[in-house]
Every structure is written in structure tokens, then in C-alpha cells.
Scaffold this motif. Structure first.
Motif, PDB file in Angstrom:
ATOM      1  N   PHE A 127       0.835  -1.197   0.000  1.00  0.00           N
ATOM      2  CA  PHE A 127       0.000   0.000   0.000  1.00  0.00           C
ATOM      3  C   PHE A 127       0.870   1.247   0.000  1.00  0.00           C
ATOM      4  O   PHE A 127       1.819   1.359   0.786  1.00  0.00           O
ATOM      5  N   THR A 128       0.535   2.190  -0.897  1.00  0.00           N
ATOM      6  CA  THR A 128       1.104   3.522  -0.821  1.00  0.00           C
ATOM      7  C   THR A 128       0.244   4.318   0.161  1.00  0.00           C
ATOM      8  O   THR A 128      -0.658   3.772   0.801  1.00  0.00           O
ATOM      9  N   THR A 129       0.466   5.608   0.239  1.00  0.00           N
ATOM     10  CA  THR A 129      -0.361   6.438   1.115  1.00  0.00           C
ATOM     11  C   THR A 129      -1.717   6.752   0.489  1.00  0.00           C
ATOM     12  O   THR A 129      -2.582   7.340   1.139  1.00  0.00           O
ATOM     13  N   THR A 130      -1.901   6.329  -0.768  1.00  0.00           N
ATOM     14  CA  THR A 130      -3.170   6.631  -1.438  1.00  0.00           C
ATOM     15  C   THR A 130      -3.932   5.400  -1.904  1.00  0.00           C
ATOM     16  O   THR A 130      -5.148   5.465  -2.075  1.00  0.00           O
ATOM     17  N   ALA A 131      -3.226   4.271  -2.136  1.00  0.00           N
ATOM     18  CA  ALA A 131      -3.911   3.115  -2.712  1.00  0.00           C
ATOM     19  C   ALA A 131      -3.049   1.868  -2.609  1.00  0.00           C
ATOM     20  O   ALA A 131      -1.848   1.938  -2.336  1.00  0.00           O
ATOM     21  N   GLU A 132      -3.673   0.712  -2.865  1.00  0.00           N
ATOM     22  CA  GLU A 132      -2.919  -0.529  -2.982  1.00  0.00           C
ATOM     23  C   GLU A 132      -2.308  -0.615  -4.379  1.00  0.00           C
ATOM     24  O   GLU A 132      -2.913  -0.193  -5.363  1.00  0.00           O
ATOM     25  N   VAL A 133      -1.078  -1.152  -4.457  1.00  0.00           N
ATOM     26  CA  VAL A 133      -0.434  -1.411  -5.743  1.00  0.00           C
ATOM     27  C   VAL A 133      -0.131  -2.902  -5.843  1.00  0.00           C
ATOM     28  O   VAL A 133      -0.034  -3.600  -4.831  1.00  0.00           O
ATOM     29  N   ASP A 134       0.010  -3.382  -7.067  1.00  0.00           N
ATOM     30  CA  ASP A 134       0.159  -4.822  -7.277  1.00  0.00           C
ATOM     31  C   ASP A 134       1.474  -5.375  -6.744  1.00  0.00           C
ATOM     32  O   ASP A 134       1.550  -6.536  -6.330  1.00  0.00           O
ATOM     33  N   PHE A 135       2.514  -4.566  -6.763  1.00  0.00           N
ATOM     34  CA  PHE A 135       3.846  -5.051  -6.389  1.00  0.00           C
ATOM     35  C   PHE A 135       4.707  -3.870  -5.999  1.00  0.00           C
ATOM     36  O   PHE A 135       4.503  -2.749  -6.465  1.00  0.00           O
ATOM     37  N   CYS A 136       5.692  -4.135  -5.161  1.00  0.00           N
ATOM     38  CA  CYS A 136       6.678  -3.109  -4.817  1.00  0.00           C
ATOM     39  C   CYS A 136       8.014  -3.788  -4.574  1.00  0.00           C
ATOM     40  O   CYS A 136       8.131  -4.637  -3.682  1.00  0.00           O
ATOM     41  N   GLY A 137       9.009  -3.432  -5.357  1.00  0.00           N
ATOM     42  CA  GLY A 137      10.314  -4.063  -5.236  1.00  0.00           C
ATOM     43  C   GLY A 137      11.019  -3.754  -3.939  1.00  0.00           C
ATOM     44  O   GLY A 137      11.500  -4.658  -3.236  1.00  0.00           O
ATOM     45  N   HIS A 138      11.084  -2.463  -3.570  1.00  0.00           N
ATOM     46  CA  HIS A 138      11.868  -2.136  -2.382  1.00  0.00           C
ATOM     47  C   HIS A 138      11.183  -2.618  -1.106  1.00  0.00           C
ATOM     48  O   HIS A 138      11.845  -2.994  -0.135  1.00  0.00           O
ATOM     49  N   ALA A 139       9.838  -2.683  -1.108  1.00  0.00           N
ATOM     50  CA  ALA A 139       9.140  -3.208   0.069  1.00  0.00           C
ATOM     51  C   ALA A 139       9.282  -4.720   0.169  1.00  0.00           C
ATOM     52  O   ALA A 139       9.326  -5.280   1.271  1.00  0.00           O
ATOM     53  N   THR A 140       9.354  -5.406  -0.989  1.00  0.00           N
ATOM     54  CA  THR A 140       9.645  -6.847  -0.964  1.00  0.00           C
ATOM     55  C   THR A 140      11.030  -7.097  -0.392  1.00  0.00           C
ATOM     56  O   THR A 140      11.224  -7.981   0.460  1.00  0.00           O
ATOM     57  N   LEU A 141      12.003  -6.340  -0.862  1.00  0.00           N
ATOM     58  CA  LEU A 141      13.370  -6.458  -0.336  1.00  0.00           C
ATOM     59  C   LEU A 141      13.387  -6.211   1.165  1.00  0.00           C
ATOM     60  O   LEU A 141      14.007  -6.966   1.934  1.00  0.00           O
ATOM     61  N   ALA A 142      12.691  -5.164   1.604  1.00  0.00           N
ATOM     62  CA  ALA A 142      12.630  -4.852   3.029  1.00  0.00           C
ATOM     63  C   ALA A 142      12.029  -6.007   3.823  1.00  0.00           C
ATOM     64  O   ALA A 142      12.516  -6.364   4.905  1.00  0.00           O
ATOM     65  N   THR A 143      10.980  -6.613   3.289  1.00  0.00           N
ATOM     66  CA  THR A 143      10.278  -7.697   3.980  1.00  0.00           C
ATOM     67  C   THR A 143      11.175  -8.910   4.186  1.00  0.00           C
ATOM     68  O   THR A 143      11.337  -9.417   5.305  1.00  0.00           O
ATOM     69  N   PHE A 144      11.761  -9.405   3.106  1.00  0.00           N
ATOM     70  CA  PHE A 144      12.525 -10.648   3.189  1.00  0.00           C
ATOM     71  C   PHE A 144      13.888 -10.431   3.854  1.00  0.00           C
ATOM     72  O   PHE A 144      14.389 -11.330   4.534  1.00  0.00           O
ATOM     73  N   SER A 145      14.459  -9.260   3.708  1.00  0.00           N
ATOM     74  CA  SER A 145      15.700  -8.962   4.420  1.00  0.00           C
ATOM     75  C   SER A 145      15.464  -8.943   5.923  1.00  0.00           C
ATOM     76  O   SER A 145      16.266  -9.470   6.702  1.00  0.00           O
ATOM     77  N   THR A 146      14.341  -8.359   6.346  1.00  0.00           N
ATOM     78  CA  THR A 146      14.021  -8.315   7.777  1.00  0.00           C
ATOM     79  C   THR A 146      13.818  -9.719   8.329  1.00  0.00           C
ATOM     80  O   THR A 146      14.305 -10.058   9.416  1.00  0.00           O
ATOM     81  N   MET A 147      13.093 -10.559   7.592  1.00  0.00           N
ATOM     82  CA  MET A 147      12.869 -11.922   8.066  1.00  0.00           C
ATOM     83  C   MET A 147      14.178 -12.698   8.170  1.00  0.00           C
ATOM     84  O   MET A 147      14.365 -13.507   9.084  1.00  0.00           O
ATOM     85  N   PHE A 148      15.094 -12.419   7.269  1.00  0.00           N
ATOM     86  CA  PHE A 148      16.408 -13.077   7.329  1.00  0.00           C
ATOM     87  C   PHE A 148      17.220 -12.556   8.509  1.00  0.00           C
ATOM     88  O   PHE A 148      17.787 -13.334   9.294  1.00  0.00           O
TER      89      PHE A 148
END
Length: 287
Positions: free
Chosen positions: A63-84
Motif C-alpha cells: 500500500f502507498t499512502t493513497t492506494a494498494e499497488v500490485d507489487f513493490c520491489g523495495h518493500a519486498t526487499l525490506a520484507t525478506f531482508s528483515t525476516m532473514f
């Protein structure tokens, strides 16, 4: 209800710079309205929400501050890096369900995250005359690159625009013009780049503008750099198939995004984007 949001900077350079994203784990019970509210409070360009899934390892929504988007590269990176980094995952390959499809994500032993993206879809082509006034660069300057202007999607559709070396930082984006153009053509934003000169270790420097989704400029855009890699593979094959992109320089927030493209007989079969991320804290949000 208190929601913990991990704050992570993605596509960092030696632990600094990058593009911040929020990450919310255990988001199964959150509604879309709640997710949007959380993303607005966080205030970053995107926030990722991680939930369980019956087929994939995780379902991730963005989600951006205005809507949902189908994909986000940097947020995916943030997610899986944090889990690691927090020991939730080990090095290996995982699958995330997104609105852009089932996409694999690999974590290397050194913590680098490499994300598979959708195969490229060329949405449209535009003339330099159509684009020049939108980004505030004279038509003859755009034409001098002898490169096409194309809207390409590897999950999100961006206009890929080449400018001559030395012109990138001079762009003063007009948010209203860019947003109007993107709304008219059903696009997310503009990804403008200049090729780096030898002997730079970078392939190109980039800037990304997506004001239609509340993002005037973004310091690292994984999905757009995936599209750019596909563009370069088609139009500048002599550059090879491994790319290193610099982004965020004009924002004083340097980011490094790597990308690779696999192809056979000029048909692209795989697109990957990678980088590193670092946690920068967390916040509690009360709904």
C-alpha cells in the motif's frame, strides 16, 4: 489494536541511503482500509503487509499512502531482508503471492535479496514531443539519445525515458503534469535514466516520479529498474545482461539496485532485481 511496523531502508549502499518501507507481519486479519490507514500513518512510499498463504510461503500486499499497488520491489526487499536478519528465514528461495502473481524471492547467505519479477509487457510507445513538456526537457534533447520512449511493466507500468548524460539531475518534475499523463494512459510513473560513462561501475543513474500515487520522487524503485533492465536488453544489447543502477542521487539518498535478464533468441525468459536492506527502527500504530 496496536500494530507494530518495522521500518526498513531498502537498496542501501554499505548500510546507508536506500528507500524506506514499512513492513507489517501477521497481517492476516487486517482489512484493506486498515492497511491503507497504517500506510498513511507510516508515510513512506510503500508499506508491505505479510500474511499466511495456503500455496505460497507468504502473501504480501503493498500500500502507498493513497492506494494498494500490485507489487513493490523495495518493500519486498525490506520484507525478506528483515525476516532473514531476525532469524525468521534462512538463506534460500521462497515464493510470495502478490497481486502481480506468484513470484520467487531468494536470500543469499550474505543477506542480499534477489526478487523475480513478471516478464516484461510493453504497454505503449510515446514520441519525444509527447513527453518533453511533461518532464520539462526540450524535445531535441530527448531526441538526441536516439532511444525510444516506452511504457514497460514487470509488475507496474512506468514510462522509460532516456536523457543524455548530465541532464538527469537538472529535471524539475511537474507533479501535476506527470500525474495527469499517467492517469490518462493508466501508468504508475516515469523512470528517467542516463547511461553512466566509462569507467563507472554503474550501468545507469535513474530518477523515478510517481505523483499519481502520492510519490513525487522515489530513491529506489525495484520494479522500475527491472523494466529498465528489459529495455536495455532490447535496445542496448552491448551492455550485457547484468546491470547496476544508481538511484536517489538527486534526493541525497543514494541507492544501488542490481538487475539481471535472461533471454533466448531475443525473448526474455527471466527478470531479477536485487539489493541489500537495513532496519532503521519500528513504530506502534493504534487502530
Amino acid at each position: 489494536m496496536d500494530i507494530k511496523v518495522v521500518l526498513v531502508s531498502a537498496f542501501t549502499v554499505n548500510g546507508t541511503g536506500g528507500n524506506p518501507a514499512g513492513v507489517v507481519f501477521n497481517a492476516d486479519r487486517l482489512t484493506d482500509a486498515q492497511k491503507l490507514k497504517i500506510a498513511q500513518v507510516v508515510g513512506y512510499s510503500e508499506t508491505a503487509f505479510v500474511a499466511s498463504d495456503d500455496e505460497a510461503d507468504f502473501e504480501v500486499s503493498f500500500f502507498t499512502t493513497t492506494a494498494e499497488v500490485d507489487f513493490c520491489g523495495h518493500a519486498t526487499l525490506a520484507t525478506f531482508s528483515t525476516m532473514f536478519q531476525e532469524g525468521m528465514l534462512t538463506a534460500g528461495t521462497y515464493v510470495q503471492r502478490t497481486k502481480a502473481g506468484m513470484l520467487s524471492v531468494s536470500i543469499e547467505p550474505n543477506g542480499k535479496v534477489i526478487m523475480e519479477q513478471q516478464l516484461p509487457e510493453k504497454i505503449a510507445s510515446f514520441s519525444s514531443q509527447e513527453i518533453a513538456h511533461v518532464i520539462g526537457i526540450e524535445n531535441n534533447i530527448l531526441e538526441s539519445t536516439h532511444l525510444p520512449i516506452e511504457a514497460i511493466s514487470t509488475a507496474l507500468a512506468d514510462v522509460i525515458v532516456a536523457v543524455p548524460h548530465g541532464y538527469l539531475d537538472a529535471i524539475e518534475p511537474n507533479d501535476e503534469r506527470i500525474a495527469d499523463f499517467c492517469k490518462k494512459h493508466n501508468l504508475v510513473g516515469f523512470h528517467v535514466f542516463e547511461l553512466c560513462e566509462v569507467p563507472s561501475k554503474h550501468t545507469a543513474s535513474c530518477r523515478n516520479f510517481a505523483p499519481l500515487f502520492g510519490i513525487p520522487e522515489e530513491s529506489a524503485t525495484g520494479s522500475s529498474c527491472g523494466a529498465l533492465a528489459c529495455y536495455l536488453t532490447e535496445h542496448l544489447a552491448e551492455l550485457g545482461s547484468e546491470y547496476v543502477f544508481e538511484q536517489g542521487r538527486a534526493m541525497n539518498c543514494h541507492s544501488i539496485i542490481t538487475a539481471s535478464v535472461e533471454s533466448n533468441n531475443s525473448i526474455i525468459s527471466r527478470v531479477k532485481v536485487g539489493g541489500f536492506a537495513n532496519s532503521i527502527g519500528s513504530v506502534l500504530i493504534t487502530l
